[in-house]
Design an enzyme around this catalytic site. Structure first.
Site: not given
Length: 778
Positions: A326, A731
């Site tokens: 990621r 997030e």
């Protein structure tokens, strides 16, 4: 301290709709009154014993055995649990299958669990655990990424991703910069520490109470260690006192350890780590080390980039692979990189095995490209916001400059109008001029300001986790119970799911109750992580409620002699062409006519796919966007800093619950600010984590929050078919705090310019007073 300033744009809803309203968190009243039980509040059964971990004091060594004789002589001590007491696989059932339940022939970090002491009380167990002596012969330890790369010490093979020709892009660049950056990790510091309570049941069955974000994984791990089928293990979790990723995998360790003790002593076992042991045992946000070479033109447009990321993984893989992946996916953040080469080293070090943390590698990808953007702007003498805007992805999804380096089209880019709005609303240009004037008149206190954007992909990068299930039960009195596979850790997931179900059935929110996560109700549930809790579980619950609604609609249509499509639900009533009847009354009559009043729902995220070998494809369903404008001040004599003002514009789509979403934005921002300013993890040359308590590890406090903290939600529905038109909010706001780091660098740049110093600002993160002083003096 004055309350933060908050603003919410209005959301279009019907008069009786619950979705879109700022409903109170479902546990708020109980939490304020101290009536919301957490795991340690669960009444203990008679005969419960308590466990405490035996920890390694050596960072790397050969384990020859343990001497527990002194511990066993202590009052209240019942015995110890070691590797020999594991009936199943002594290796945890993690993806990498590389982490032992207890240390086997070697220890790999200070704080690794070698075994347990079990006693009649918590303190007796903890005191005795410290009397167990481990016979360990020390071996050389790897404690930094440079050594790890030189020795090829990796938990997983390196990964390389490229687009175009980075070398050619650099060669043709008008200007080039090389740089390095060190970004530290972060302790989760949840209010409720890691804890598990395991109760033996009949016929080798087990009930596990776990403070976990992933009950299904805990179930799998416990079954694997006990050598039983998953059907013999039930895991329950009503709520957590914070998770932030730290309880995605690593809550499973405590459940496994407790289960092994419960099996050996044939009684319930509770294991709750104290804060020091929690620090020493559990993983953190991954620290990263970076090197880069970037080429750009006179306007700041990047023409070539070579980037190396060295990930501090710790001694086992845990989730380091997808975290590092990621970071690669988000190394572009909001910017088109035409010719780019990224290499990621997943380094094995003799420290705690680092794990998931809010953003899951995204922040570590975003901060490096934002640092590069700031360096380019400083080198060219341009406004950093203009350099960032110059490099944005095109808003036209058909443009070649609207494709990421991993070959996903950016089809929902709304950053340009968001940037224009925040720049205007925050009076960016006027304040920038005022800051310049201030700095010219003040040599000690220097100010800085920055606007930084976020483009964050929403979905699990492990595609198999993008699924969810739910159950909806309508009882004969018209009340509704919902169970889904997600977990509540304070983020308001259960509140949002209840709102969605209430609207689907057209009943008041007070009529809907969401119950504890339970593997015996919804099996194989994914972790509550990746900002996808509402996207997945909310849509699954909506589908389940929709089936019940359809059953009721067909029943009422039969009574009213009309088509089911003519039946509507709202305001606690079911409407037909012939009139309206209370939902409760219709439900009772439907039951009498043997109509099914419960159902299940299942949802899998559409459109996502990618090649794990090349890291190309569409790993994300959509992107969430945001920007923050932060103003700071630094004391050039002490290195101390203070955040003076924060303005945030966040893209929550059509918000399901604006109050909860604003709370998530505020909390995420402040947690990100902590990562980049005060929260410093320090390991000494023996591999000992020396910052393992609140006395040495500093999270932000109320005094660190400025009076001006304005959060506004950008009111545009999700362009993808997501539940309620909403977007994720867990997030992405965390990375908005990178504006704090960039504002600090701008303040340091101003001070350095006054001192006659040149070159880009090199500031190690977190930007502690010490690191700020070092940056000023370079």
């Amino acid at each position: 301290m004055k309350a933060p300033v908050t603003t919410v744009l209005s959301t279009t809803t019907s008069a009786t709709a619950v979705v879109g309203q700022s409903s109170t968190h479902e546990s708020a009243r109980a939490q304020v009154l101290g009536q919301a039980p957490y795991l340690d509040d669960v009444p203990e059964l008679r005969g419960t014993l308590y466990a405490a971990p035996i920890l390694s004091t050596i960072s790397h060594g050969t384990l020859h055995g343990v001497d527990s004789s002194e511990a066993l002589r202590m009052p209240g001590v019942r015995g110890v649990v070691l590797t020999a007491d594991i009936p199943g696989d002594p290796i945890l059932a993690a993806f990498g299958h590389d982490e032992p339940i207890f240390a086997l022939d070697k220890v790999w970090h200070v704080g690794q669990v070698i075994g347990l002491v079990v006693a009649d009380s918590v303190m007796a167990a903890r005191r005795a655990a410290r009397k167990v002596v481990a016979d360990i012969t020390p071996l050389p330890a790897v404690l930094d990424t440079a050594t790890a790369i030189a020795q090829q010490s990796f938990v997983l093979p390196p990964v390389h991703v490229q687009r175009g020709d980075a070398d050619a892009g650099l060669a043709r660049a008008a200007q080039r910069l090389q740089g390095t950056l060190e970004v530290g990790g972060q302790e989760h510091f949840y209010l409720e520490g890691q804890i598990a309570y395991v109760i033996p049941s009949e016929q080798n069955q087990w009930v596990v109470h776990s403070s976990t974000q992933h009950p299904g994984e805990v179930q799998e791990w416990v079954a694997h260690a006990l050598g039983v089928g998953a059907h013999a293990v039930t895991v329950q979790c009503r709520r957590m006192g914070g998770g932030f990723g730290g309880k995605e995998t690593q809550a499973g360790h405590l459940a496994v350890w407790s289960a092994l003790a419960a099996r050996k002593f044939a009684c319930p076992i509770k294991l709750r780590l104290d804060r020091d042991d929690d620090f020493m045992i559990t993983g953190k946000r991954h620290p990263f080390s970076y090197e880069w070479d970037v080429g750009f033109d006179a306007s700041g447009l990047i023409t070539g980039l070579k980037l190396q990321m060295a990930v501090h993984c710790g001694f086992s893989a845990d989730l380091s692979g997808p975290v590092a992946d990621r970071a690669i996916f988000h190394a572009d953040n909001a910017y088109f990189l035409s010719d780019v080469s990224i290499t990621s080293y997943r380094c094995k070090l003799n420290t705690q095995s680092h794990t998931a943390f809010r953003g899951f590698g995204g922040p570590q990808g975003v901060i490096v490209i934002e640092t590069i953007m700031g360096d380019i702007a400083h080198t060219l003498g341009l406004d950093p916001l203009e350099v960032r805007r110059r490099n944005y992805y095109d808003a036209d999804a058909t443009s070649p400059r609207a494709i990421t380096h991993y070959q996903m089209k950016v089809e929902d880019n709304i950053l340009l109008p968001m940037t224009q709005k925040l720049e205007q609303d925050a009076n960016y240009q006027q304040r920038l001029a005022a800051i310049s004037a201030w700095n010219a008149q003040n040599s000690v206190l220097q100010r800085g300001m920055a606007i930084t954007p976020v483009k964050f992909g929403i979905s699990f990068t492990a595609t198999l986790f993008n699924q969810a299930g739910a159950l909806v039960h309508v009882y004969t009195d018209g009340t509704v119970q919902v169970n889904h596979g997600g977990t509540e850790m304070g983020q308001g997931l259960n509140t949002k799911v209840a709102q969605i179900v209430a609207d689907e059935l057209g009943v008041p929110l007070s009529q809907v109750q969401v119950t504890a996560s339970d593997t015996s109700k919804v099996p194989n549930a994914s972790a509550t992580a990746a900002s996808s809790g509402t996207d997945l579980n909310g849509r699954a619950a909506q589908y389940a409620a929709g089936k019940v609604r359809n059953n009721l609609a067909a029943f009422v249509a039969g009574l009213a002699n009309c088509g089911a499509g003519a039946i509507t639900f709202s305001g606690g009533l079911i409407h037909s062409p012939s009139g309206s009847r209370p939902f409760n009354a219709v439900v009772k009559e439907a039951y009498a006519n043997r109509i099914q009043l419960w159902s299940d729902g299942f949802y899998r995220t559409p459109k996502i796919h990618y090649d794990k070998a090349t890291l190309t494809g569409r790993p994300f369903y959509y992107f969430a966007y945001g920007l923050a404008c932060t103003e700071v001040a630094i004391d050039t004599l002490t290195g101390e800093s203070k955040v003076l003002a924060i303005d945030v514009l966040y893209d929550a789509g059509r918000s399901i619950n604006p109050a909860i979403d604003i709370g998530q934005v505020e909390g995420g921002f402040i947690q990100g600010m902590g990562w980049l300013t005060t929260e410093q993890l320090v390991w000494n040359d023996k591999g000992v984590l020396t910052t393992h308590a609140p006395s040495t590890y500093k999270i932000p406090a109320t005094g660190d929050i400025p009076e001006h903290f304005k959060v506004e939600l950008f009111n545009e529905p999700n362009r993808e078919d997501n539940v309620g038109g909403s977007k994720a909010v867990g997030e992405p706001p965390f990375m908005l705090a990178i504006s704090v780091y960039e504002a600090l660098r701008n303040a340091i740049a101003s001070a350095r310019q006054q001192q006659g110093k040149t070159g880009v600002v090199q500031l190690q993160a977190p930007a502690t007073a010490e690191h700020v002083l070092q940056s000023l003096q370079r």
